[in-house]
Write a protein that holds these residues in place. Structure first.
Motif, PDB file in Angstrom:
ATOM      1  N   GLN A   5       0.805  -1.201   0.000  1.00 31.69           N
ATOM      2  CA  GLN A   5       0.000   0.000   0.000  1.00 31.69           C
ATOM      3  C   GLN A   5       0.852   1.270   0.000  1.00 31.69           C
ATOM      4  O   GLN A   5       0.458   2.268  -0.580  1.00 31.69           O
ATOM      5  N   SER A   6       2.009   1.229   0.631  1.00 33.45           N
ATOM      6  CA  SER A   6       2.843   2.417   0.653  1.00 33.45           C
ATOM      7  C   SER A   6       3.441   2.698  -0.731  1.00 33.45           C
ATOM      8  O   SER A   6       3.244   3.766  -1.292  1.00 33.45           O
ATOM      9  N   THR A   7       4.162   1.715  -1.294  1.00 33.10           N
ATOM     10  CA  THR A   7       4.654   1.865  -2.660  1.00 33.10           C
ATOM     11  C   THR A   7       3.921   0.843  -3.515  1.00 33.10           C
ATOM     12  O   THR A   7       4.055  -0.344  -3.270  1.00 33.10           O
ATOM     13  N   PRO A   8       3.158   1.289  -4.493  1.00 31.73           N
ATOM     14  CA  PRO A   8       2.478   0.281  -5.304  1.00 31.73           C
ATOM     15  C   PRO A   8       3.496  -0.576  -6.051  1.00 31.73           C
ATOM     16  O   PRO A   8       4.518  -0.063  -6.524  1.00 31.73           O
ATOM     17  N   THR A   9       3.215  -1.874  -6.125  1.00 33.30           N
ATOM     18  CA  THR A   9       4.119  -2.775  -6.824  1.00 33.30           C
ATOM     19  C   THR A   9       4.067  -2.478  -8.316  1.00 33.30           C
ATOM     20  O   THR A   9       2.991  -2.342  -8.881  1.00 33.30           O
ATOM     21  N   ARG A  10       5.225  -2.390  -8.949  1.00 31.78           N
ATOM     22  CA  ARG A  10       5.243  -2.134 -10.385  1.00 31.78           C
ATOM     23  C   ARG A  10       5.744  -3.340 -11.155  1.00 31.78           C
ATOM     24  O   ARG A  10       5.415  -3.513 -12.310  1.00 31.78           O
ATOM     25  N   ARG A 142       6.152   7.305 -17.400  1.00 26.26           N
ATOM     26  CA  ARG A 142       6.495   5.890 -17.456  1.00 26.26           C
ATOM     27  C   ARG A 142       5.725   5.202 -18.573  1.00 26.26           C
ATOM     28  O   ARG A 142       4.538   5.456 -18.765  1.00 26.26           O
ATOM     29  N   ALA A 143       6.404   4.304 -19.283  1.00 22.96           N
ATOM     30  CA  ALA A 143       5.742   3.575 -20.360  1.00 22.96           C
ATOM     31  C   ALA A 143       4.685   2.624 -19.794  1.00 22.96           C
ATOM     32  O   ALA A 143       3.626   2.444 -20.368  1.00 22.96           O
ATOM     33  N   TYR A 144       4.976   2.003 -18.646  1.00 28.07           N
ATOM     34  CA  TYR A 144       4.027   1.066 -18.032  1.00 28.07           C
ATOM     35  C   TYR A 144       3.869   1.364 -16.553  1.00 28.07           C
ATOM     36  O   TYR A 144       4.839   1.682 -15.870  1.00 28.07           O
ATOM     37  N   ASP A 145       2.637   1.234 -16.087  1.00 30.77           N
ATOM     38  CA  ASP A 145       2.412   1.354 -14.647  1.00 30.77           C
ATOM     39  C   ASP A 145       2.753   0.048 -13.948  1.00 30.77           C
ATOM     40  O   ASP A 145       3.154   0.041 -12.794  1.00 30.77           O
ATOM     41  N   THR A 192       9.028  -4.133  -6.415  1.00 35.74           N
ATOM     42  CA  THR A 192       8.961  -5.482  -6.985  1.00 35.74           C
ATOM     43  C   THR A 192       8.336  -6.434  -5.975  1.00 35.74           C
ATOM     44  O   THR A 192       8.549  -6.291  -4.764  1.00 35.74           O
ATOM     45  N   ALA A 193       7.560  -7.391  -6.451  1.00 39.71           N
ATOM     46  CA  ALA A 193       7.018  -8.436  -5.585  1.00 39.71           C
ATOM     47  C   ALA A 193       7.037  -9.763  -6.324  1.00 39.71           C
ATOM     48  O   ALA A 193       6.614  -9.841  -7.474  1.00 39.71           O
ATOM     49  N   VAL A 194       7.559 -10.790  -5.662  1.00 33.75           N
ATOM     50  CA  VAL A 194       7.551 -12.135  -6.233  1.00 33.75           C
ATOM     51  C   VAL A 194       6.376 -12.896  -5.630  1.00 33.75           C
ATOM     52  O   VAL A 194       6.313 -13.095  -4.418  1.00 33.75           O
ATOM     53  N   HIS A 195       5.420 -13.278  -6.476  1.00 35.14           N
ATOM     54  CA  HIS A 195       4.250 -14.017  -6.010  1.00 35.14           C
ATOM     55  C   HIS A 195       4.426 -15.503  -6.299  1.00 35.14           C
ATOM     56  O   HIS A 195       4.951 -15.874  -7.345  1.00 35.14           O
ATOM     57  N   LEU A 196       3.961 -16.334  -5.386  1.00 37.29           N
ATOM     58  CA  LEU A 196       4.105 -17.777  -5.569  1.00 37.29           C
ATOM     59  C   LEU A 196       2.739 -18.429  -5.735  1.00 37.29           C
ATOM     60  O   LEU A 196       1.862 -18.251  -4.897  1.00 37.29           O
TER      61      LEU A 196
END
Lengths: 336, 441
Positions: A5-10, A142-145, A192-196
């Motif tokens: 919530q603080s920094t949106p994952t890009r 930015r080209a992509y959100d 960045t976030a790595v989802h499993l």
């Protein structure tokens, strides 16, 4: 719910054991992000054309192109990274090597870099994804959100993402070193976030738990766990208990009442009782196992999202429904 | 071995469905001419478990067998008594050896296998230079791709040792399905490539006649490489390639030999899949690719197949009956509603075949007027309807494969409720593989 919530994952990196449906989840997540109005890029790195299959289109070229429109008008672009072309791209971008790049190809250097020294392949793949995350247009937008990567499986993910650390260590100095460091900065950032992705089965959950430990040890940001292909629970505890107690006569009578034949020994309804109770027993075992696996996932302390099994496999309509479900559960970080 | 040998039985099962020849596992395991079994398939279909179960069964039927696994799940490894990564075959205890067989198992350690190759092919001084090279250390520790080379290398080694008469190999979870088949050739074409020569030493290239292009482009090339890679890295790579140079010949010969070994009679490929769309699509790809490479395919193992002990009761009829039981206002009298009610409810069930039944068990449970045994029976019937749908779906997926590849022998392995943790679990899978258990669970 999450630090997102603080920094949106890009940069969303989606991994999972083979067979857990990580490509489908990555595609659904990209659609969900686009539905929030974010310009979204979905990246494939394993050359399997899985994204094209999920979106029911022909093979994707090495080119960012629109692949789907989300409800509300946001769009998903997709890119299947070809390591060879990515290398030429990279050489061209950093070194203006048009002609020399072609000469390198002739010599087999490109083959060498992308297949025989496969570590370099991983460098290119992660590098391309980070380039998309950082890219800005001339006006500075930015080209992509958001960028979603359908990444290699859990067993390989930490090594895959950490390859640039290794390369930086090898190169020690110079342009490769700088590039590798820049990529690692993006990968280890809070953007960045790595989802499993996992199933509620022993091996995938075990691999998820191991994978999270490895990612954390490597200082890579772990995002969420997505439990995929959740099967419906059709009998509740009380039912399972009575089934376990084997009330054969009463069940036979009820089946007969429902018009399934005679309840007497050897009657049609009576003969159904044993196989139906056996199925209930299996179901009970599975429910118990799933409960255990769910508890195991809970110990990770990560946001967890669940997607139901779609029996016939996921078609395009199903994909939109999964995207909607992820959004409603709050995985996109937007208002639900 | 291959499709024609003792491993297959041309009799048919399940008349009325699309039929494949039955893959008979025991004759395949028992045939002394079967020396190598390679299990391949996409990730998550139970490939490693299948390899382990085959190993246990083969050993208990009298073969001296070794199972080479790659990155097994920890619990599966433990079930065979392997607690840690170890590059040497270890005896599996508690195997019934009364038939004269034994079982060893090992996990592939890529780095150690690579090191062994270097030590074996290079003189000690050169070997040291290679092993200490940072580029080598990175390459050997397991980037994608190295695993495939080393799995094949290890297979060659095990075969050469000749201590076993059956080797069962589990293939790496490759990015693309048959990377391990490409590995030897890719290595070969790379070793013959100009790039190697370029990297080895510019001085050397200068001495070659007739390579004008290289000579002209040389200074530019080394300049470019040095610019791209950084002088340190280029230096490391050059040292590495130079040190490896002497062993390339042997390397290549071995890769070719392993490839030929895979094509030879005595090798049997088993494609492992699950009755799901993606897994069977991969399986079809494997089957076609193996044929193209003239690799001997023994058949397809279809894992996790569901069945039912009451196949005579259709999903539609079960659902209709469940609904009838959950409608308390219908005064259910023994046998009173048979045909009319079932028929009516059938049409309702048809319209909701996507799984959104109007009444969930929970809602039904709220309704206290339903006697508990009726509620239980209704639950059992809904469970059965779901099972029958799964059975039908799996059958359709399977039929699609069989239509395209009717010649591929096949065996169905019934789904287990949980994972395998011990030898008994592996034995039970082995029984299912051999057809001792009907697919109907």
């Amino acid at each position: 719910m999450s630090p997102q919530q603080s920094t949106p994952t890009r940069l969303h990196i989606v991994t999972g054991k083979g067979g857990t449906g990580k490509t489908t989840v990555a595609a659904a997540l990209a659609l969900a992000l686009a539905a929030e109005g974010r310009r979204t890029l979905l990246i494939e790195v394993e050359g399997r054309q899985g994204i094209a299959q999920v979106f029911e289109t022909g093979a994707l070229p090495y080119e960012e192109r629109k692949i789907a429109v989300a409800p509300g008008g946001g769009e998903v672009r997709a890119l299947a990274i070809d390591p060879e072309l990515a290398l030429l791209d990279y050489l061209d971008m950093f070194y203006k090597l048009g002609r020399a790049g072609r000469a390198l190809k002739k010599l087999g250097a490109i083959d060498f870099a992308t297949t025989v020294a496969p570590g370099l392949r991983d460098v290119l793949l992660t590098g391309k994804a980070c380039e998309a995350v950082r890219r800005k247009d001339n006006a500075g937008w930015r080209a992509y959100d958001a960028v979603v990567m359908d990444a290699p499986p859990t067993g390989r993910i930490t090594r895959f993402l950490n390859v640039n650390d290794e390369v930086a260590g090898l190169a020690r100095i110079g342009p490769i070193y700088n590039q590798a460091q820049a990529v690692m900065r993006v990968l280890k950032s809070t953007e960045t976030a790595v989802h499993l992705v996992t199933l509620l089965e022993e091996m995938p959950v075990q691999e998820t738990v191991d994978g999270v430990a490895e990612l954390r040890a490597a200082g890579l940001p772990v995002g969420a766990v997505v439990v995929n292909m959740l099967r419906p629970v059709l009998l509740d505890d009380a039912d399972l208990e009575s089934a376990a107690n084997g009330r054969r006569t009463a069940v036979a009578k009820a089946l007969s009442q429902a018009g399934l034949g005679g309840a007497r020994k050897g009657g049609q309804a009576e003969r159904l009782v044993d196989p139906l109770l056996a199925q209930a027993h299996e179901h009970a075992q599975r429910v118990l196992l799933e409960r255990r696996e769910r508890a195991e996932i809970a110990t990770l302390g990560l946001p967890t999202y669940e997607l139901e099994l779609r029996g016939e496999g996921v078609d395009l309509g199903g994909l939109y429904r999964l995207a909607d479900s992820l959004r409603k559960q709050g995985m996109t970080g937007g208002e639900s | 071995m291959g499709t024609s040998a003792g491993g297959t039985d041309m009799s048919l099962e399940n008349p009325g469905d699309l039929e494949s020849p039955v893959l008979a596992i025991d004759p395949l395991l028992d045939d002394p001419k079967t020396r190598i079994i390679v299990c391949c398939g996409s990730g998550g279909v139970g490939k490693t478990t299948t390899a382990a179960a085959l190993g246990v069964r083969a050993a208990e039927r009298g073969r001296k067998c070794v199972v080479l696994t790659i990155d097994p799940a920890r619990r599966l490894a433990q079930s065979m008594g392997l607690s840690e990564l170890d590059n040497t075959p270890r005896p599996v205890t508690d195997i019934d050896e009364s038939a004269g067989g034994t079982l060893h198992a090992m996990m592939l350690d890529m780095k150690r296998t690579f090191d062994e190759v270097v030590l074996q092919h290079a003189d000690p001084e050169r070997a040291r230079a290679i092993l200490d090279n940072p580029f080598y250390q990175s390459l050997s520790a397991g980037f994608a791709g190295t695993q495939e080379y080393m799995a094949m290398e290890k297979l060659g080694q095990l075969r050469a040792l000749d201590a076993w008469n059956l080797i069962i190999v589990d293939t790496p979870p490759s990015r693309s399905a048959l990377d391990f088949l490409d590995a030897p050739q890719r290595l070969g074409s790379f070793l013959d490539g100009k790039f190697i020569k370029l990297l080895m030493a510019p001085a050397k290239v200068g001495g070659r006649a007739g390579m004008k292009f290289l000579n002209v482009g040389m200074s530019m090339m080394t300049g470019v490489l040095s610019k791209v890679m950084g002088a340190h890295l280029l230096g490391d790579v050059q040292t590495f390639i130079a040190a490896m140079d002497t062993m390339f010949g042997g390397f290549r010969k071995r890769a070719d030999a392993t490839y030929k070994l895979l094509q030879a009679p005595g090798t049997a490929f088993l494609v492992v899949a699950a009755p799901e769309r993606d897994a069977l699509r991969e399986a079809a790809y494997f089957v076609e690719r193996l044929a193209a490479e003239r690799m001997p395919l023994a058949g397809l193992v279809l894992n996790r197949v569901h069945g039912s002990g009451a196949p005579q009761l259709t999903a539609e009829r079960a659902l209709a009956a469940a609904q009838a039981l959950e409608e308390p206002r219908e005064n259910l009298v023994d046998g009173g509603i048979v045909d009319r009610e079932a028929g009516k409810a059938d049409s309702v069930a048809d319209g909701t075949d996507d799984g959104t039944d109007p009444k969930t068990p929970a809602e039904a449970a709220d309704d206290m007027t339903i006697p508990p045994e009726q509620r239980l029976a209704a639950g059992l019937l809904r469970l059965h309807a779901e099972r029958m749908r799964v059975v039908a779906r799996e059958r359709r997926t399977r039929d699609r494969f069989v239509s395209v590849h009717p010649e591929v022998p096949m065996v169905d392995v019934a789904a287990l409720p949980g994972d395998v943790h011990d030898l008994d679990g592996l034995r039970s899978i082995g029984e299912r593989l051999a057809g001792d258990h009907p697919a109907a669970a």
